[in-house]
Design a protein around this motif. Structure first.
Motif, PDB file in Angstrom:
ATOM      1  N   THR A 327       0.725  -1.229  -0.105  1.00  0.00           N
ATOM      2  CA  THR A 327       0.052   0.063  -0.096  1.00  0.00           C
ATOM      3  C   THR A 327       0.814   1.149  -0.164  1.00  0.00           C
ATOM      4  O   THR A 327       2.049   1.023   0.257  1.00  0.00           O
ATOM      5  CB  THR A 327      -0.942   0.205   1.110  1.00  0.00           C
ATOM      6  OG1 THR A 327      -0.221   0.200   2.379  1.00  0.00           O
ATOM      7  CG2 THR A 327      -1.935  -1.170   1.421  1.00  0.00           C
ATOM      8  N   ASP A 346      -2.549   1.692  16.488  1.00  0.00           N
ATOM      9  CA  ASP A 346      -3.969   1.671  16.943  1.00  0.00           C
ATOM     10  C   ASP A 346      -4.143   0.351  17.697  1.00  0.00           C
ATOM     11  O   ASP A 346      -4.053  -0.717  17.246  1.00  0.00           O
ATOM     12  CB  ASP A 346      -4.735   1.816  15.865  1.00  0.00           C
ATOM     13  CG  ASP A 346      -6.183   1.996  16.415  1.00  0.00           C
ATOM     14  OD1 ASP A 346      -6.746   1.548  17.605  1.00  0.00           O
ATOM     15  OD2 ASP A 346      -7.177   2.319  15.581  1.00  0.00           O
ATOM     16  N   ALA A 349      -6.285  -2.133  16.091  1.00  0.00           N
ATOM     17  CA  ALA A 349      -5.983  -2.478  14.735  1.00  0.00           C
ATOM     18  C   ALA A 349      -5.080  -3.444  14.716  1.00  0.00           C
ATOM     19  O   ALA A 349      -3.821  -3.593  14.334  1.00  0.00           O
ATOM     20  CB  ALA A 349      -5.221  -1.332  13.861  1.00  0.00           C
ATOM     21  N   ALA A 407      -0.595  10.403  15.504  1.00  0.00           N
ATOM     22  CA  ALA A 407      -1.616   9.374  15.286  1.00  0.00           C
ATOM     23  C   ALA A 407      -1.275   8.240  14.610  1.00  0.00           C
ATOM     24  O   ALA A 407      -0.417   8.189  13.757  1.00  0.00           O
ATOM     25  CB  ALA A 407      -2.617  10.183  14.739  1.00  0.00           C
ATOM     26  N   PRO A 408      -1.864   7.012  14.927  1.00  0.00           N
ATOM     27  CA  PRO A 408      -1.502   5.832  14.133  1.00  0.00           C
ATOM     28  C   PRO A 408      -1.821   6.199  12.832  1.00  0.00           C
ATOM     29  O   PRO A 408      -2.691   6.747  12.074  1.00  0.00           O
ATOM     30  CB  PRO A 408      -2.488   4.932  14.585  1.00  0.00           C
ATOM     31  CG  PRO A 408      -2.854   5.309  16.072  1.00  0.00           C
ATOM     32  CD  PRO A 408      -2.861   6.835  15.896  1.00  0.00           C
ATOM     33  N   ILE A 409      -0.864   5.379  11.879  1.00  0.00           N
ATOM     34  CA  ILE A 409      -0.855   5.404  10.532  1.00  0.00           C
ATOM     35  C   ILE A 409      -2.035   4.675  10.006  1.00  0.00           C
ATOM     36  O   ILE A 409      -2.103   3.498  10.179  1.00  0.00           O
ATOM     37  CB  ILE A 409       0.413   5.014   9.844  1.00  0.00           C
ATOM     38  CG1 ILE A 409       1.600   5.764  10.489  1.00  0.00           C
ATOM     39  CG2 ILE A 409       0.386   5.074   8.166  1.00  0.00           C
ATOM     40  CD1 ILE A 409       2.989   5.392   9.719  1.00  0.00           C
ATOM     41  N   GLU A 410      -2.773   5.299   9.176  1.00  0.00           N
ATOM     42  CA  GLU A 410      -4.152   4.578   8.696  1.00  0.00           C
ATOM     43  C   GLU A 410      -3.614   3.447   7.766  1.00  0.00           C
ATOM     44  O   GLU A 410      -2.798   3.321   7.033  1.00  0.00           O
ATOM     45  CB  GLU A 410      -5.124   5.367   7.829  1.00  0.00           C
ATOM     46  CG  GLU A 410      -6.355   4.819   7.416  1.00  0.00           C
ATOM     47  CD  GLU A 410      -7.204   5.771   6.807  1.00  0.00           C
ATOM     48  OE1 GLU A 410      -8.290   5.195   6.403  1.00  0.00           O
ATOM     49  OE2 GLU A 410      -6.947   6.861   6.835  1.00  0.00           O
ATOM     50  N   GLY A 411      -4.034   2.106   8.030  1.00  0.00           N
ATOM     51  CA  GLY A 411      -3.918   0.953   7.234  1.00  0.00           C
ATOM     52  C   GLY A 411      -2.779   0.127   7.906  1.00  0.00           C
ATOM     53  O   GLY A 411      -2.354  -0.774   7.371  1.00  0.00           O
ATOM     54  N   GLN A 413      -1.426  -2.497  10.837  1.00  0.00           N
ATOM     55  CA  GLN A 413      -1.730  -3.253  11.781  1.00  0.00           C
ATOM     56  C   GLN A 413      -0.685  -3.945  12.474  1.00  0.00           C
ATOM     57  O   GLN A 413       0.300  -4.183  11.779  1.00  0.00           O
ATOM     58  CB  GLN A 413      -2.764  -4.491  11.067  1.00  0.00           C
ATOM     59  CG  GLN A 413      -3.982  -3.817  10.445  1.00  0.00           C
ATOM     60  CD  GLN A 413      -4.891  -4.796   9.693  1.00  0.00           C
ATOM     61  OE1 GLN A 413      -4.345  -5.914   9.390  1.00  0.00           O
ATOM     62  NE2 GLN A 413      -6.168  -4.301   9.543  1.00  0.00           N
TER      63      GLN A 413
END
Length: 428
Positions: A327, A346, A349, A407-411, A413
């Motif tokens: 990604t 997250d 996540a 903030a956590p990086i989106e995507g 896990q």
């Protein structure tokens, strides 16, 4: 007899290359370790063996290039590639009639930070489609040429362990001077030597493909059952390899917690058994076939706090064909790891094959980097103002320490070893 002097880990340099014949390791004094290879067709362990003498054969692989500097002469971070092979050759624990070539069914990269206070394990999906660089032929013939759009798990058959290292270097940006591979029998034997791992299951699981069966709750997993669990993907999450990675991370986190809390590191009898299995179950890079190197690595790994030992899935997503591709944030995550900066996760996540237990927490509450910056008070007071630079070196020198957690990086896990998680049964 005085204990061996323990030294810090070295800086690393890339190595690529060819197979060597079996090399005897005589009178090992110290420890046999491989952070994260104790169990799993990939696996994990933070092991130390003191004042033990082992005699056996370790099959080694030359990764090529100049050998890395001796551990005793260096300090700093290091990277270890950990590979789980699905070859059935010589493996009595799996007899399913498969006769295909060896695949790197599990590919993990361990990065230890320069200050030895953080470790990150990146799991790369076996179905990841990427471009391969050229790989040396381990048999000495013509090199395998560069190729586009190849599936990651074919690298082992393409050019052995050295080729997997070359490929992972190309997509991670990290140099890999150390590597090891373990087969099915090794997973069974090593998980038995560890004594089983307490794994939480959020529901009943029945997977006919691997024969793994379990009821809801926490159970000790070891031996052949551990192998079946770690191979299983159809019984967890959405049945994909990405779900399998997250369920494996539940196992690995639990294993790390056990090794640090269950006196494994001080039980010489158990460590001796693990060391014996390690010498006969794994193929290591020749750079690992050194007592000082293994002693120093294990000491470093044993002291890393649980909340700064992270397990992260290499960011990827389905391309609609049953395979996955990197990604847009994959390079960003690897750049943070290479720079020894924290990847804020997250806590919810954890991947489709796992779920957090208890009350979700704020990522900033568990990441030391999140609290490294001085607090600010939006409301002025009569007290004399303070100069951030006087108390925080990072305020004047950005390179002095990692920046405050964002903030956590989106995507992205994953989890850290301090977070307790449970395996999620197949839900689709």
């Amino acid at each position: 007899m005085a204990p061996p002097k323990i030294v810090d880990a070295p800086e690393v340099r890339p190595r690529h290359g060819r197979l060597r014949r079996r090399h005897p390791v005589r009178r090992i004094v110290g420890l046999v370790a491989l952070g994260l290879t104790v169990v799993l067709v990939s696996t994990v362990g933070v092991l130390g063996v003191s004042f033990l003498q082992l005699q056996g054969d370790i099959e080694t692989v030359d990764l090529g290039g100049d050998p890395p500097p001796a551990f005793a002469e260096q300090q700093g971070g290091f990277n270890i590639l950990l590979v789980g092979s699905d070859s059935r050759e010589g493996q009595g624990s799996v007899d399913d009639g498969y006769t295909g070539g060896a695949l790197n069914d599990v590919t993990m990269l361990l990065h230890v930070s320069e200050d030895h206070q953080r470790a990150t394990v990146v799991s790369f999906p076996r179905d990841l489609l990427i471009d391969f660089p050229a790989c040396a032929n381990p048999e000495g013939g013509a090199d395998a040429p560069a190729a586009r759009g190849q599936q990651l798990n074919t690298a082992l058959g393409r050019g052995g362990l050295a080729c997997v290292a070359t490929v992972v270097e190309s997509i991670s940006g990290l140099d890999i001077p150390y590597a090891a591979v373990i087969g099915f029998d090794g997973v069974v034997n090593m998980s038995s030597a560890v004594g089983g791992v307490p794994v939480c299951f959020a529901g009943d699981i029945e997977d006919p493909y691997t024969g793994f069966s379990i009821t809801e709750g926490t159970h000790e997993i070891g031996g052949a059952q551990a192998l079946a669990f770690l191979r299983m993907r159809h019984g967890v999450g959405d049945g994909s390899d990405l779900s399998r990675i997250s369920s494996q991370q539940v196992f690995l986190s639990a294993l790390i917690r056990k090794l640090q809390s269950d006196a494994v590191l001080t039980d010489l009898g158990r460590l001796y058994s693990i060391a014996q299995v390690a010498t006969s179950s794994m193929t290591m890079s020749s750079s690992l076939n050194d007592i000082g190197t293994m002693v120093s690595m294990a000491r470093v790994l044993a002291d890393i706090p649980l909340d700064t030992m992270q397990f992260i899935q290499y960011p990827s997503a389905s391309n609609g064909t049953g395979r996955v591709v990197p990604t847009a944030v994959a390079d960003e995550v690897m750049a943070l790891i290479a720079a020894d900066q924290p990847v804020t996760l997250d806590p919810n996540a954890t991947g489709q094959g796992a779920e957090a237990t208890g009350t979700p927490t704020d990522p900033a509450a568990t990441d030391p980097a999140a609290t490294s910056a001085p607090p600010t008070d939006p409301a002025p007071t009569s007290a004399a103002p303070t100069d951030p630079a006087a108390t925080d070196p990072a305020a004047t020198d950005p390179a002095a320490s990692p920046p405050a957690s964002e903030a956590p990086i989106e995507g992205v896990q994953g989890t850290d070893a301090s977070q307790e998680t449970c395996v999620v049964p197949y839900q689709f």
